[in-house]
Design an enzyme around this catalytic site. Structure first.
Site, mmCIF file in Angstrom:
data_model
loop_
_atom_site.group_PDB
_atom_site.id
_atom_site.type_symbol
_atom_site.label_atom_id
_atom_site.label_comp_id
_atom_site.label_asym_id
_atom_site.label_seq_id
_atom_site.Cartn_x
_atom_site.Cartn_y
_atom_site.Cartn_z
ATOM 1 C CE LYS A 76 -1.606 3.037 2.108
ATOM 2 N NZ LYS A 76 -1.475 4.542 1.869
ATOM 3 C CD GLU A 130 13.041 4.242 8.354
ATOM 4 O OE1 GLU A 130 13.070 5.190 9.182
ATOM 5 O OE2 GLU A 130 12.935 4.396 7.142
ATOM 6 C CB CYS A 148 13.292 9.182 8.422
ATOM 7 S SG CYS A 148 13.989 7.813 7.478
ATOM 8 C CD GLU A 177 11.011 12.706 11.253
ATOM 9 O OE1 GLU A 177 11.938 12.117 10.672
ATOM 10 O OE2 GLU A 177 9.918 12.171 11.521
#
Length: 462
Positions: free
Chosen positions: A170, A245, A279, A369
């Site tokens: 997906k 992750e 990331c 982040e």
């Protein structure tokens, strides 16, 4: 604009169960590139059933044959590299050269690495009076992000297929077009029907249905820590394996002996790469107090050179999010030395390359982040202070250390609570494990450690 029809299920493109579509927007000019079907739970069920049916045959396929299929897939990706790069540039906004080198080039390298690994990996070994056998975990749900749309698919699909698993992907709704190209490549490479399946759709609908499906044995997810928690909770209810992750707030630690100019320039390039939508980006630069002012000056000058060289962020929501963090940094007392919250263009989802000085470890921009082209520069007093700051977030995905003496840099790196550390600008290695400590995730991708995520261990006693 092109309307893309169907889901790739059981080796063919099939009509979607519903009529709803997702618009794919070019983040440079804000024009609609095309549409893809918005998958439903019914589409997900059909894909999982196809993967389930194909599993016994694929799992029984000798590793050498699985390796040959992966090599064929890599070769098809090579022939389609230009199309892949152009597609990612259109739907993500990445500059074409970066798309060619990274968005197309890295997945090809990763696919090739697993073709080789599948042919050489010891799936069975003898220990004492036992044979330890490793077999595929089963059907894998791969839920992938938009920032490296093809790499993240290949980094999950290639090891899963090498292990003998079957897969349902997906992809992120912002970048589904390159995922469809990958499905075409799978078909062209001649992989057996049902081994790979693709369902496009929204995360709360198709993604959740896939994570919840009882026919899925492992969920591999890359994305935000918040969504990762939700997927882990879903999987826990079924005692289902997960590989996550997630986010990062990586530290770029410049020790006093380092080549400061090189460390700063490489650090800026790292943060601005992919418009900061990485990331593992080194979004915190840690500099000793005696060299701090010089580092700030170098960083501001380096950031100013980027200007229009970086692309936009992926969508309007992300643009607002990043600009909001920049405003938050100013409000909390950080000093802007490059960029700022103002949109640099009237059209497109652009964010100015931004550098903050006088950032303290407790500031929001030093803890959360941002996922945009924003760097925070922090001052440390001594090595222990640097280590405290580097380890002082909930994340632990990546990082960097610079020192004139490599031994000194390695010693510091070993004390960092993070999954991967680059020493003096070490190059990306597609065979090295990638993954995080703490809230940066569970499990590893790439190389032999990535393959291990998709294997189940069985021992036979004699």
């Amino acid at each position: 604009m092109k309307a893309h029809d169907g889901m790739y299920i059981d080796g063919a493109w099939r009509p979607a169960a519903g009529q709803d579509v997702i618009e794919v927007v070019n983040p440079v000019d804000e024009q609609v590139l095309g549409t893809v079907p918005a998958g439903t739970a019914e589409d997900v069920d059909a894909a999982v059933r196809a993967a389930r049916a194909a599993l016994p045959g694929w799992a029984a396929t000798p590793p050498a044959e699985r390796a040959a299929h992966l090599a064929a897939l890599r070769d098809v990706l090579v022939t389609r590299a230009d199309e892949i790069a152009e597609t990612v540039t259109a739907e993500l906004g990445s500059p074409l050269k970066f798309s060619q080198a990274v968005h197309a080039g890295v997945p090809i390298a990763v696919a090739g690495s697993y073709a080789e690994l599948a042919a050489t990996y010891a799936f069975e070994e003898k220990t004492g009076n036992s044979v330890v056998h490793q077999e595929p975990v089963g059907v894998v749900a791969a839920i992938t992000p938009w920032n490296y749309p093809l790499h993240q698919i290949v980094a999950k699909v290639a090891p899963a297929l090498a292990a003998g698993c079957t897969v349902v992907v997906k992809p992120a709704e912002d970048t589904p077009l390159v995922a469809r190209l990958f499905a075409d490549a799978v078909q062209e490479a001649g992989l057996p029907a049902g081994v790979f399946n693709l369902v496009t759709g929204l995360g709360p609908v198709a993604g959740q249905a896939l994570a919840e499906h009882p026919g899925v044995d492992l969920v591999s997810f890359t994305g935000s820590t918040a969504v990762g928690r939700q997927i882990a909770a879903i999987a826990a209810g079924q005692v289902k394996k997960v590989a996550l992750e997630l986010g990062g707030k990586s530290a770029n630690v410049i020790l006093p002996s380092a080549d400061l100019a090189k460390a700063v320039n490489v650090g800026i390039a790292n943060v601005m790469s992919n418009s900061g939508q990485t990331c593992s980006a080194w979004t915190r630069m840690l500099v000793h107090r005696d060299r701090y002012d010089e580092a700030v000056e170098l960083a501001a000058a380096a950031a100013a050179k980027y200007g229009d060289r970086i692309g936009p962020v992926v969508n309007a929501k992300q643009q607002d999010r990043v600009r909001g963090y920049i405003e938050k940094g100013v409000a909390e007392g950080a000093r802007l030395v490059a960029g700022g919250p103002e949109a640099p263009r009237g059209q497109g989802y652009f964010v100015a390359p931004t550098v903050f000085a006088d950032v303290t470890p407790d500031m929001t921009i030093a803890q959360e982040e941002i996922f945009g082209p924003v760097l925070s520069i922090l001052k440390y007093e001594d090595e222990e202070d640097a280590l405290r700051i580097a380890n002082g977030t909930v994340y632990g995905l990546a990082g960097a250390v610079w020192a004139a003496d490599e031994t000194e840099a390695v010693a510091f790196a070993r004390r960092m609570e993070t999954g991967q550390v680059d020493i003096n600008g070490g190059r990306f290695n597609p065979l090295a494990p990638f993954g995080g400590y703490k809230q940066s995730g569970v499990g590893r991708e790439l190389g032999v450690h990535g393959l291990a995520e998709y294997l189940q261990t069985k021992s036979l006693q004699f």
